[in-house]
Design a protein around this motif. Structure first.
Motif, PDB file in Angstrom:
ATOM      1  N   THR A 172      36.182  58.682  34.415  1.00  0.00           N
ATOM      2  CA  THR A 172      34.769  58.770  34.809  1.00  0.00           C
ATOM      3  C   THR A 172      34.190  57.397  35.157  1.00  0.00           C
ATOM      4  OG1 THR A 172      33.869  58.435  32.584  1.00  0.00           O
ATOM      5  CG2 THR A 172      34.486  60.688  33.186  1.00  0.00           C
ATOM      6  N   ARG A 173      35.002  56.345  35.011  1.00  0.00           N
ATOM      7  CA  ARG A 173      34.499  55.005  35.281  1.00  0.00           C
ATOM      8  C   ARG A 173      34.830  54.606  36.715  1.00  0.00           C
ATOM      9  NH1 ARG A 173      36.600  53.323  29.571  1.00  0.00           N
ATOM     10  NH2 ARG A 173      38.597  52.990  30.599  1.00  0.00           N
ATOM     11  N   PRO A 174      33.892  53.993  37.413  1.00  0.00           N
ATOM     12  CA  PRO A 174      34.171  53.592  38.794  1.00  0.00           C
ATOM     13  C   PRO A 174      35.128  52.407  38.869  1.00  0.00           C
ATOM     14  CG  PRO A 174      32.001  52.828  38.134  1.00  0.00           C
ATOM     15  CD  PRO A 174      32.519  53.669  36.997  1.00  0.00           C
ATOM     16  N   SER A 175      35.246  51.662  37.760  1.00  0.00           N
ATOM     17  CA  SER A 175      36.097  50.476  37.723  1.00  0.00           C
ATOM     18  C   SER A 175      36.610  50.327  36.293  1.00  0.00           C
ATOM     19  CB  SER A 175      35.273  49.244  38.114  1.00  0.00           C
ATOM     20  OG  SER A 175      34.072  49.220  37.374  1.00  0.00           O
ATOM     21  N   VAL A 176      37.524  49.382  36.077  1.00  0.00           N
ATOM     22  CA  VAL A 176      38.065  49.188  34.726  1.00  0.00           C
ATOM     23  C   VAL A 176      36.913  48.875  33.759  1.00  0.00           C
ATOM     24  CG1 VAL A 176      39.527  47.733  33.281  1.00  0.00           C
ATOM     25  CG2 VAL A 176      40.294  48.389  35.576  1.00  0.00           C
ATOM     26  N   PHE A 177      36.095  47.899  34.150  1.00  0.00           N
ATOM     27  CA  PHE A 177      34.929  47.540  33.352  1.00  0.00           C
ATOM     28  C   PHE A 177      33.690  48.215  33.908  1.00  0.00           C
ATOM     29  CE2 PHE A 177      37.508  44.094  31.820  1.00  0.00           C
ATOM     30  CZ  PHE A 177      37.001  43.838  30.557  1.00  0.00           C
ATOM     31  N   LEU A 178      32.955  48.873  33.046  1.00  0.00           N
ATOM     32  CA  LEU A 178      31.620  49.279  33.455  1.00  0.00           C
ATOM     33  C   LEU A 178      30.783  48.009  33.514  1.00  0.00           C
ATOM     34  CD1 LEU A 178      31.041  52.486  31.312  1.00  0.00           C
ATOM     35  CD2 LEU A 178      31.220  52.354  33.792  1.00  0.00           C
ATOM     36  N   PRO A 179      29.703  47.999  34.297  1.00  0.00           N
ATOM     37  CA  PRO A 179      28.872  46.790  34.371  1.00  0.00           C
ATOM     38  C   PRO A 179      28.435  46.375  32.962  1.00  0.00           C
ATOM     39  CG  PRO A 179      28.164  48.434  35.970  1.00  0.00           C
ATOM     40  CD  PRO A 179      29.199  49.083  35.127  1.00  0.00           C
ATOM     41  N   GLN A 180      28.925  45.223  32.505  1.00  0.00           N
ATOM     42  CA  GLN A 180      28.770  44.868  31.092  1.00  0.00           C
ATOM     43  C   GLN A 180      27.338  44.530  30.693  1.00  0.00           C
ATOM     44  OE1 GLN A 180      31.327  44.849  28.434  1.00  0.00           O
ATOM     45  NE2 GLN A 180      31.820  46.377  29.994  1.00  0.00           N
ATOM     46  N   GLY A 181      26.506  44.193  31.636  1.00  0.00           N
ATOM     47  CA  GLY A 181      25.116  43.914  31.299  1.00  0.00           C
ATOM     48  C   GLY A 181      24.401  45.154  30.781  1.00  0.00           C
TER      49      GLY A 181
END
Lengths: 163, 408
Positions: free
Chosen positions: B147-156
């Motif tokens: 469900t994540r668009p990338s490995v990291f979700l926007p960390q902010g």
């Protein structure tokens, strides 16, 4: 024939020119036929929206059809539950139904279902293996909706038109 | 008052192993189950993710700044949903997650869903138990790679160090779904308590591992209004929460019993245009710290974060992503200078600006590979537990992140 290699190559190229042109023509005609038959095949094989005979609808709008597969509705106007059946994501009929009938790239449906599945909030469709199982499950489940190729449709289910 | 004991304290190595083993066992079992009639009301699904991280400097999810990078990231989840009737269903998800030094096995959600009422164009109901918190577009499914668009979700917005505060509420959720002629409205409101493991958050507030604890003693509130256009092309959401964690001092604690309060407001928008997806989210979070004693004067700080993200489907199996995200711990101190002067930490602990470019590959409907490159300026969201010597943090750094995931 002082320079046989060079001479031969020239001869071949000259001889090849008209042949290539003919080949291009033939290919054009052939690919046209192929493309046409693919379109025609796609047309006759089109996936149709089907429902259990208990479903009190003959047609739905495009947005109503999308709402069903986005799992936004849980029951029919008469209060009976809605069950949605789908084929697996990589099944060609699933992709065809999604793109041609719902006019959505299949990833859009998957995203909504995954959000429901992995958050514990919301329903997800039931997955069936093939057209035969689709027909059987939709025919035997009151309030069920699914889709299937036109040729597989039998009297156990009704076809619902997307307006 | 009876001490509040969340489910996670029941955890042991046994439970952790059980989830892992059951997950492996259930994969072939679901095939068997599918061949039985009458099991269609029970659905079982799961996922496994393995990550790899390599950074130029600064440790992210393990010793990613060492030569070989870090493999210390796994997520294993197993969920089951059972539909009792048209009005009642039960869903539960177990999750094992290893992220660098921290390991966590817990019940991710356990929800009895009671659809109380419905009418022609809507329904409402209650979800009781451990419910996921609706915050932004991704929080409810933040631990599921698919469900994540990338490995990291926007960390902010989805930063790891407050995850235990943010991911779920033990209590209940009231929900309302409305179908209107302009689109679909979804309202959710959660009331209850958060999990009581907030060490990373505590270290972020006080700057070190104090002998005390941050505990959730009072009711927390989370709410979201989400709108989806009829076609589903446009999605808008407004999320808000009011969360209080009390500080319980330990022996010899320099801080007194006080309270910390967080009120995040998130605006989200997503637009799907054929093969392109544009997403933007904005966070404005009010933080208050009260009665913590002379060593921590009462203060109020506003945290701000946003990102802009574009995704494009090159084919049905390959998707590209480009994103810029920014995070400022204190809106009035974007450069981190005030915090640096007061707490003696590097000024780049106050902000992060992050450029990301990445690819997702779905070779089949059960596998996913994601890879991305980050160019970062700032260290605000880096976990202090993994980087104990803050003076060694580098302000400008690079990261390559990868995950391989399987689902069933």
């Amino acid at each position: 024939m002082t320079f046989p290699k060079y001479g031969n190559r020239l001869a071949i190229r000259q001889a090849a020119e008209p042949a290539t042109f003919q080949k291009v023509l033939v290919r054009l005609v052939l690919s046209g036929l192929l493309f046409g038959s693919f379109l025609w095949g796609g047309f006759t094989q089109a996936a149709e929206l089907i429902a259990n005979p208990s479903v009190p609808l003959k047609s739905v709008t495009l947005n109503e059809a999308r709402a069903l597969f986005y799992m936004r509705n849980s029951e029919w106007p008469d209060g009976s539950p809605i069950t949605i059946f789908v084929l697996k994501d990589d099944n060609p009929f699933h992709r065809q139904f999604s793109k041609q009938k719902l006019r959505l790239f299949p990833y859009r449906l998957r995203r909504v279902w995954d959000r429901h599945l992995f958050s514990g909030a919301g329903r997800i469709p039931e997955v069936v293996e093939n057209s035969r199982e689709m027909i059987n499950r939709v025919a035997s489940t009151p309030g069920a909706v699914g889709y299937v190729d036109k040729e597989s449709i039998d009297e156990g289910v009704q076809t619902i038109e997307i307006r | 008052m009876k001490e509040y004991r969340p489910l996670r304290y029941v955890n042991s190595m046994l439970l952790k192993r059980a989830i892992f083993i059951v997950t492996l066992l259930v994969i072939p079992l679901t095939e068997v189950a599918a061949s039985f009639q009458g099991v269609d009301k029970l659905q079982v699904h799961g996922f496994l993710t393995q990550g790899y991280f390599l950074t130029s400097d600064n440790a992210v999810l393990g010793a990613s700044d060492h030569d070989q990078g870090s493999l210390d990231f796994h997520e294993t989840g197993l969920n089951a949903t059972y539909q009792f009737s048209n009005a009642f269903s039960f869903g539960v998800q177990g999750l094992f997650r290893k992220a660098g030094v921290s390991e966590d096995t817990r019940i991710d959600y356990a929800v009895l869903d009671w659809r109380v009422g419905s009418w022609e164009d809507g329904e409402w109901g209650l979800r009781l138990g451990r419910v996921k918190n609706p915050m932004g577009l991704y929080n409810e499914t933040r631990d599921v790679a698919f469900t994540r668009p990338s490995v990291f979700l926007p960390q902010g917005l989805y930063y790891d160090r407050s995850r235990n505060l943010v991911h779920s509420t033990d209590g209940g959720q009231l929900y309302v779904n409305l179908n209107t002629h302009i689109g679909f409205f979804e309202l959710k409101g959660n009331v209850g308590k958060a999990e009581n493991d907030n060490k990373e958050l505590k270290m972020a507030i006080f700057g070190f591992d104090t002998p005390g604890e941050l505990v959730s003693k009072r009711e927390n509130y989370w709410g979201q209004i989400k709108f989806e256009s009829q076609s589903g092309d446009l999605e808008l959401a407004l999320s808000y929460a009011d969360v209080v964690l009390d500080y319980k001092p330990g022996t010899g604690d320099p801080f007194r019993a006080g309270a910390t309060r967080y009120r995040p407001l998130v605006l989200s928008a997503q637009y799907n245009w054929r093969k392109a997806i544009l997403t933007a989210e904005y966070l404005r979070q009010q933080n208050r710290f009260n009665h913590l004693g002379v060593n921590f004067p009462d203060s109020a700080v506003v945290t701000e974060s946003y990102y802009l993200q574009g995704e494009y489907l090159f084919s049905r199996k390959i998707k590209g992503i480009l994103r810029f995200g920014a995070h400022y711990l204190n809106k009035k101190d974007r450069g981190g200078k005030i915090a640096a002067a007061n707490l003696g930490i590097p000024d780049h602990r106050g902000f992060t600006e992050d450029w990301v470019v990445g690819l997702s590959w779905l070779p089949s409907s059960t596998w996913q590979l994601q890879i991305e490159y980050h160019r970062l300026n700032g260290t605000s969201w880096l976990p202090a537990q993994a980087n104990p010597d803050l003076s060694k943090l580098e302000q400008h750094w690079d990261m390559v992140a990868m995950t391989a995931s399987f689902r069933f």
